[in-house]
Design a protein around this motif. Structure first.
Motif, PDB file in Angstrom:
ATOM      1  N   ASP A 127       0.832  -1.203   0.000  1.00 40.93           N
ATOM      2  CA  ASP A 127       0.000   0.000   0.000  1.00 40.93           C
ATOM      3  C   ASP A 127       0.866   1.253   0.000  1.00 40.93           C
ATOM      4  O   ASP A 127       0.570   2.220  -0.707  1.00 40.93           O
ATOM      5  CB  ASP A 127      -0.916  -0.020   1.222  1.00 40.93           C
ATOM      6  N   ASP A 131       1.069   4.247  -2.775  1.00 39.63           N
ATOM      7  CA  ASP A 131       0.969   5.670  -2.448  1.00 39.63           C
ATOM      8  C   ASP A 131       2.108   6.449  -3.104  1.00 39.63           C
ATOM      9  O   ASP A 131       1.903   7.549  -3.629  1.00 39.63           O
ATOM     10  CB  ASP A 131       1.006   5.878  -0.931  1.00 39.63           C
ATOM     11  N   ASN A 336      -5.304   3.192  -7.514  1.00 38.19           N
ATOM     12  CA  ASN A 336      -6.311   3.307  -6.458  1.00 38.19           C
ATOM     13  C   ASN A 336      -7.189   2.061  -6.373  1.00 38.19           C
ATOM     14  O   ASN A 336      -7.608   1.665  -5.283  1.00 38.19           O
ATOM     15  CB  ASN A 336      -7.167   4.554  -6.679  1.00 38.19           C
ATOM     16  N   LYS A 339      -5.213  -0.376  -4.460  1.00 36.07           N
ATOM     17  CA  LYS A 339      -5.274  -0.041  -3.038  1.00 36.07           C
ATOM     18  C   LYS A 339      -6.580  -0.542  -2.424  1.00 36.07           C
ATOM     19  O   LYS A 339      -6.592  -1.065  -1.306  1.00 36.07           O
ATOM     20  CB  LYS A 339      -5.135   1.475  -2.846  1.00 36.07           C
TER      21      LYS A 339
END
Length: 362
Positions: A127, A131, A336, A339
């Motif tokens: 994760d 980012d 995203n 994620k």
């Protein structure tokens, strides 16, 4: 201490009005529990707004209960408990203590905690990498915009951002490109919501996408401003995201300034220009000249200098940026989505193992 956003509000009351916290305690603010209950690994004190839970059962593995008390399945129990209370009423310890929690043998607690520590650490590391990738893509997008809207040459000094424009480009005050729309809205104009994330949308569509409620302006149409396709909208007290292009007709409150092109322009070019960090910095610098909280009115905005490329260049730049930013936006969207899948995987793992639905291999 109580934390509000990024600001820490110090509680200056005497120690007798604070609660002690010791390593191994769990802390919860029972009016704000959507993230579960936090394990403390240090000693200290918190305000009386928090409930401090001290393990009373022994033997107990703190790591197991750290995962359990932040699991989705446990948080759902807390949420359901609030449904039995009046709005705004806190969950006190007496109510909380009636919840039924699993209590596996210590060896199972330890095995589950160790397993979840490893698995969630791997997920959390992925994760973090996503980012970093997203931030790199966003910076790439910003860099592409900076270079393109200024004709390919960046100024050495950001405060003099127009110094390296191509020779055939204009450098003109904003009033030469935009005037302020003075037209009042009509009774049938739809309410619009300018958003830094979604652009300018009808309020009903904005609420459907975001789930946020918008306070409708129920005053008469003569107190609202008309917006037409091709107008740019800015709330001059909140401009950190730049100025938004509207592609729809409607109305906004008087808190917004509506800008109308005063000359023929390519809306796409100025849509990108007015959301670049270089342009936003000019707005920020303008606010430094004002008293705190004072708005930037159109007169002040109109004095800013903007680039004005030939129309052919405006069309070309807008078309190229549409392609480049679409590719970058797609990559950001993919990251995203990954994620979200990782978050779902993390939640599922914790839920299954802390409840015993899945067992850790010996």
């Amino acid at each position: 201490m109580e934390i509000t956003g990024n600001r820490v509000v110090l509680n200056l009351a005497g120690a007798d009005n604070m609660k002690a916290v010791r390593p191994g305690d769990f802390i919860i603010h029972l009016r704000s529990f959507q993230g579960g209950i936090e394990l403390s690994e240090i000693s200290g004190k918190v305000s009386t707004a928090y409930t401090v839970l001290t393990p009373s059962a022994s033997p107990l593995n703190h790591g197991y209960y750290r995962h359990l008390l932040k699991s989705g399945i446990f948080i759902e129990q807390l949420v359901n408990l609030t449904g039995q209370l009046r709005d705004g009423q806190s969950i006190n310890y007496a109510r909380f203590s009636r919840l039924i929690l699993p209590f596996p043998p210590l060896t199972d607690q330890c095995r589950i905690a160790d397993f979840l520590d490893r698995e969630t650490a791997e997920i959390d590391a992925m994760d973090v990498e996503l980012d970093r990738l997203i931030e790199a893509l966003r910076e790439r997008r910003r860099a592409v915009l900076r270079t393109a809207v200024l004709g390919g040459e960046l100024a050495a000094d950001a405060s003099d951002w127009l110094s390296n424009l191509p020779a055939d480009w204009g450098r003109v005050p904003a009033w030469a490109i935009f005037r302020e729309r003075g037209e009042k809205s009509g009774p049938d104009d739809q309410h619009l919501t300018p958003s830094q994330t979604y652009g300018v949308l009808p309020q009903s569509e904005y609420m459907e996408i975001t789930g946020n409620r918008v306070v409708l302006n129920l005053t008469g149409a003569d107190n609202m401003k008309a917006v037409r396709p091709g107008d740019f909208i800015i709330h001059l007290r909140s401009f950190q995201g730049g100025i938004e292009l509207s592609r729809v007709s409607g109305k906004v409150s008087n808190a917004y300034t509506v800008l109308v092109p005063a000359v023929e322009i390519e809306n796409g070019y100025f849509r990108y220009l007015l959301k670049t960090d270089f342009f936003i910095e000019q707005l920020v610098n303008l606010t430094d000249q004002l008293r705190d909280g004072q708005s930037i009115n159109y007169v002040r905005f109109s004095r800013l200098r903007l680039p004005l490329p030939p129309m052919g260049e405006q069309h070309r730049i807008a078309a190229e940026l549409d392609q480049h930013t679409a590719r970058i936006d797609d990559m950001i969207a993919d990251a995203n989505r990954l994620k979200a899948l990782l978050a779902e995987r993390r939640s599922t793992l914790i839920n299954e193992f802390v409840t015993g639905a899945m067992e850790v291999s010996a």
